[in-house]
Design a protein around this motif. Sequence first.
Motif, short mmCIF file in Angstrom:
data_model
loop_
_atom_site.label_atom_id
_atom_site.label_comp_id
_atom_site.label_asym_id
_atom_site.label_seq_id
_atom_site.Cartn_x
_atom_site.Cartn_y
_atom_site.Cartn_z
N ASP A 1 0.83 -1.20 0.00
CA ASP A 1 0.00 0.00 0.00
C ASP A 1 0.86 1.25 0.00
O ASP A 1 0.59 2.20 -0.73
CB ASP A 1 -0.93 -0.01 1.22
CG ASP A 1 -1.95 1.10 1.19
OD1 ASP A 1 -2.60 1.26 0.15
OD2 ASP A 1 -2.09 1.79 2.21
N TYR A 2 1.91 1.24 0.81
CA TYR A 2 2.82 2.38 0.87
C TYR A 2 3.47 2.64 -0.48
O TYR A 2 3.53 3.77 -0.94
CB TYR A 2 3.90 2.12 1.93
CG TYR A 2 5.02 3.11 1.93
CD1 TYR A 2 4.82 4.41 2.39
CD2 TYR A 2 6.28 2.77 1.47
CE1 TYR A 2 5.84 5.34 2.39
CE2 TYR A 2 7.31 3.69 1.47
CZ TYR A 2 7.10 4.97 1.93
OH TYR A 2 8.12 5.88 1.91
N ARG A 3 3.93 1.60 -1.14
CA ARG A 3 4.62 1.77 -2.42
C ARG A 3 3.65 2.17 -3.54
O ARG A 3 3.94 3.08 -4.31
CB ARG A 3 5.35 0.49 -2.80
CG ARG A 3 6.43 0.07 -1.83
CD ARG A 3 7.54 1.08 -1.75
NE ARG A 3 8.19 1.14 -3.04
CZ ARG A 3 9.09 2.04 -3.38
NH1 ARG A 3 9.45 2.95 -2.52
NH2 ARG A 3 9.62 2.03 -4.57
N GLY B 1 2.89 6.13 -3.99
CA GLY B 1 3.45 6.62 -5.25
C GLY B 1 2.43 7.36 -6.10
O GLY B 1 2.75 8.39 -6.69
N LEU B 2 1.21 6.83 -6.12
CA LEU B 2 0.15 7.50 -6.89
C LEU B 2 -0.18 8.86 -6.29
O LEU B 2 -0.31 9.86 -7.01
CB LEU B 2 -1.10 6.63 -6.93
CG LEU B 2 -1.03 5.36 -7.76
CD1 LEU B 2 -2.27 4.50 -7.54
CD2 LEU B 2 -0.87 5.69 -9.22
N LEU C 1 0.36 14.83 -6.12
CA LEU C 1 0.83 16.02 -5.40
C LEU C 1 1.84 16.80 -6.24
O LEU C 1 1.79 18.02 -6.31
CB LEU C 1 1.46 15.62 -4.07
CG LEU C 1 0.52 15.23 -2.95
CD1 LEU C 1 1.31 14.72 -1.75
CD2 LEU C 1 -0.35 16.40 -2.55
N ARG C 2 2.77 16.10 -6.85
CA ARG C 2 3.79 16.77 -7.66
C ARG C 2 3.16 17.45 -8.88
O ARG C 2 3.66 18.46 -9.36
CB ARG C 2 4.87 15.80 -8.06
CG ARG C 2 5.69 15.34 -6.88
CD ARG C 2 6.96 14.66 -7.28
NE ARG C 2 7.63 14.09 -6.15
CZ ARG C 2 8.32 14.76 -5.24
NH1 ARG C 2 8.41 16.06 -5.34
NH2 ARG C 2 8.91 14.16 -4.23
N ALA C 3 2.06 16.91 -9.38
CA ALA C 3 1.38 17.51 -10.52
C ALA C 3 0.72 18.84 -10.14
O ALA C 3 0.50 19.69 -11.01
CB ALA C 3 0.34 16.56 -11.08
N THR C 4 0.44 19.03 -8.85
CA THR C 4 -0.19 20.27 -8.41
C THR C 4 0.82 21.32 -7.96
O THR C 4 0.42 22.38 -7.48
CB THR C 4 -1.16 20.01 -7.24
OG1 THR C 4 -0.43 19.54 -6.11
CG2 THR C 4 -2.23 19.02 -7.64
#
Length: 78
Positions: free
Chosen positions: A19-21, A25-26, A31-34
């Motif tokens: 779940d963590y990976r 990751g998703l 977040l990085r897209a925002t």
Amino acid sequence: MSTAGLIGAAIGLILGWLDYRIVGGLIEGKLRATDRSETPAEKAEYERRVEWFRRLFFVATVCVFPVVGYFVGRAIAG
């Protein structure tokens, strides 16, 4: 310590790590897209917040899932 609880904890650890990976990751990708940072200082602050999210999510999955798995294993198999 029951064997069923330890097996449940091991399964919880594996599920927590997956779940963590995967989910982490998703979410991090979204977040990085925002990221609307314009200055290096804003970028550094944004990266700090993303790193804080990763640490919190790690604790919420990899550290909590085995505990829950232990109790579920004990409840189901004794």
